[in-house]
Write an enzyme that holds these catalytic residues in place. Structure first.
Site, PDB file in Angstrom:
ATOM      1  N   GLU A   1      24.351  76.721  21.325  1.00 45.73           N
ATOM      2  CA  GLU A   1      25.009  76.644  20.019  1.00 45.73           C
ATOM      3  C   GLU A   1      25.751  77.951  19.717  1.00 45.73           C
ATOM      4  OE1 GLU A   1      21.837  75.321  17.434  1.00 45.73           O
ATOM      5  OE2 GLU A   1      21.488  73.545  18.669  1.00 45.73           O
TER       6      GLU A   1
ATOM      7  N   HIS B   1      22.447  76.737  13.103  1.00 43.38           N
ATOM      8  CA  HIS B   1      22.449  75.786  14.220  1.00 43.38           C
ATOM      9  C   HIS B   1      23.810  75.091  14.277  1.00 43.38           C
ATOM     10  CE1 HIS B   1      18.052  75.471  15.324  1.00 43.38           C
ATOM     11  NE2 HIS B   1      17.963  76.137  14.185  1.00 43.38           N
TER      12      HIS B   1
ATOM     13  N   GLU C   1      23.303  73.341   9.867  1.00 47.37           N
ATOM     14  CA  GLU C   1      23.964  72.794  11.061  1.00 47.37           C
ATOM     15  C   GLU C   1      25.471  72.868  10.854  1.00 47.37           C
ATOM     16  OE1 GLU C   1      22.647  71.632  13.834  1.00 47.37           O
ATOM     17  OE2 GLU C   1      20.548  71.109  13.409  1.00 47.37           O
TER      18      GLU C   1
ATOM     19  N   HIS D   1      18.842  78.086  19.693  1.00 50.28           N
ATOM     20  CA  HIS D   1      19.209  77.151  20.760  1.00 50.28           C
ATOM     21  C   HIS D   1      20.400  77.735  21.512  1.00 50.28           C
ATOM     22  CE1 HIS D   1      17.157  73.669  18.429  1.00 50.28           C
ATOM     23  NE2 HIS D   1      16.356  74.155  19.346  1.00 50.28           N
TER      24      HIS D   1
ATOM     25  N   ARG E   1      19.711  74.569  26.449  1.00 50.72           N
ATOM     26  CA  ARG E   1      19.223  74.623  25.059  1.00 50.72           C
ATOM     27  C   ARG E   1      17.982  75.507  24.890  1.00 50.72           C
ATOM     28  NH1 ARG E   1      18.389  70.996  20.393  1.00 50.72           N
ATOM     29  NH2 ARG E   1      16.178  70.820  19.858  1.00 50.72           N
TER      30      ARG E   1
END
Length: 426
Positions: free
Chosen positions: A182, A306, A383, A179, A235
């Site tokens: 990020e 992520h 994440e 993405h 994104r």
């Protein structure tokens, strides 16, 4: 936040101009704000999510079982007010001006760039990352090896680096920046590469030398470049749609594993989680799949970096009604990561669970494809920081602390994998 206070806060931002951009200018998010909107029922969630169908006014930043993080334009006051009242939801402001964070990030990047060196006090561009990789390959010709996954839609090369100190090591594959926005993911990936090659710490040396590392710092190279040059909040990929004026696909919904099942991706080309016209429609996704498929006998663990939310997510993403056969083992491994990170002085807390169980259905993801189709039994989405204070625009001062947490977490994760028998050579 009380509803009246919430509406007053919204009224203050509706008076000013929102996002603006020209053909050759960067997209700006002046006075765009981000709210955590809490809900209790699926009906509330559905009504709230309909807001993001108007991409000019609303963007979905993050989604969990009971809340959405929504970025709203200054002109979106009336719509949001109506839906908040209609759904009896609650909302809390946590970013009052997105552009202000972007500007502060840019200032920090410019300041850190003055000495001309590559480092981790700023976010580096794709060109800077690739130039640094070239330097690493020259400096460590015996230990490192370059590999190329393929070409992006816009013709950029998707590069990776293999680090191997000896033969007969278990393999760890790291995917980063699938993405575009990020940025802390590629910063963390490059910091880890540097540590694996230069650290004198006993635990890091053991980690580096007893595993083979396949690291792709930036997978979504087109989107990443676009996020640096045009739109910080971009994104998706950059391949145009044949059925819409909207551009790009969510590459983490484009793998051929339960693709588009259970509303785990959108069929709307304008949506942030658009799964694409068909699986593997994105050349970046196909390139990674081809590489992993060709090397799956060498890969014991796959980690997809992520941000944000501080989570460790395992398969399955397409359903919360079923769990992988080795789910208990995966939760033991995830707990080891979380406990190790929390033990650091920063005290950062990670939660863990299956993707669909702890968040929401997400079909066609990297980790589900690696697990279901390639037999990589330890596959996680990690994440990174934070939980919403800065969201995707994490200040550069957080890069090294976040990377240190990732390193300590990966040490613990792999130790537990070895204990459970997942690092045996295939």
């Amino acid at each position: 936040m009380a509803l009246n206070s919430f509406l007053i806060a919204l009224a203050l931002v509706v008076l000013v101009q929102g996002a603006s951009f020209g053909q050759d200018e960067r997209v700006r998010y002046d006075n765009y704000s981000v709210y955590k909107v809490k809900f209790e029922t699926s009906e509330q969630r559905s009504l709230l999510k309909k807001l993001v169908e108007d991409r000019e006014k609303f963007r979905l930043w993050q989604e969990a079982q009971d809340e959405l993080h929504l970025m709203i334009s200054p002109s979106a006051f009336d719509e949001l007010e109506t839906v908040i009242r209609k759904t009896n939801s609650s909302a809390k402001l946590f970013i009052s001006n997105v552009q202000e964070l972007i500007d502060l990030e840019e200032e920090a990047n410019i300041k850190a760039t003055r000495d001309g060196s590559f480092g981790w006090t700023k976010y580096n561009s794709l060109a800077e990352i690739y130039a640094w990789l070239d330097e690493i390959l020259v400096a460590y010709p015996v230990i490192t090896e370059s590999f190329i996954l393929g070409q992006s839609y816009e013709g950029r090369t998707i590069r990776g680096i293999k680090i191997s100190y000896k033969s007969n090591n278990p393999g760890v594959f790291i995917e980063s920046n699938i993405h575009a926005r990020e940025w802390v993911t590629s910063a963390t990936a490059t910091w880890l590469i540097n540590e694996f090659l230069t650290s004198t710490d006993e635990f890091v040396r053991d980690l580096a030398q007893n595993h083979d590392w396949y690291i792709v710092p930036v997978l979504n190279v087109d989107g990443f470049a676009y996020s640096h040059e045009k739109d910080r909040m971009w994104r998706k990929t950059r391949q145009p749609s044949d059925i819409s004026s909207c551009v790009g696909v969510d590459p983490n919904r484009n793998y051929d594993s339960h693709w588009m099942e259970n509303d785990g991706a959108s069929s709307d080309p304008c949506a942030e989680d658009y799964g694409g016209p068909n699986p593997f429609s994105e050349p970046e996704v196909q390139a990674l799949a081809d590489f992993v498929s060709s090397n799956k006998e060498k890969i014991n663990v796959l980690l997809a970096f992520h941000s944000y939310s501080q989570l460790l997510l395992s398969p399955y993403g397409h359903t919360k009604e079923e769990f992988p056969p080795n789910f208990d083992d995966m939760m033991e491994v995830a707990k080891a990561y979380g406990d190790a990170v929390e033990s650091l002085p920063y005290g950062t807390v990670y939660r863990y669970g299956s993707s669909a169980g702890i968040l929401y259905p997400a079909s066609g993801s990297t980790i589900d494809w690696a697990y279901n189709e390639q037999g990589v039994e330890i596959s996680y989405t990690i994440e990174f920081r934070d939980t919403g204070r800065y969201g995707f625009i994490l200040p550069p001062v957080h890069i090294i602390p976040n990377a240190e947490e990732a390193l300590v977490g990966i040490v613990a994760l792999l130790d537990k994998c070895e204990e459970l028998g997942y690092l045996e050579l295939k």
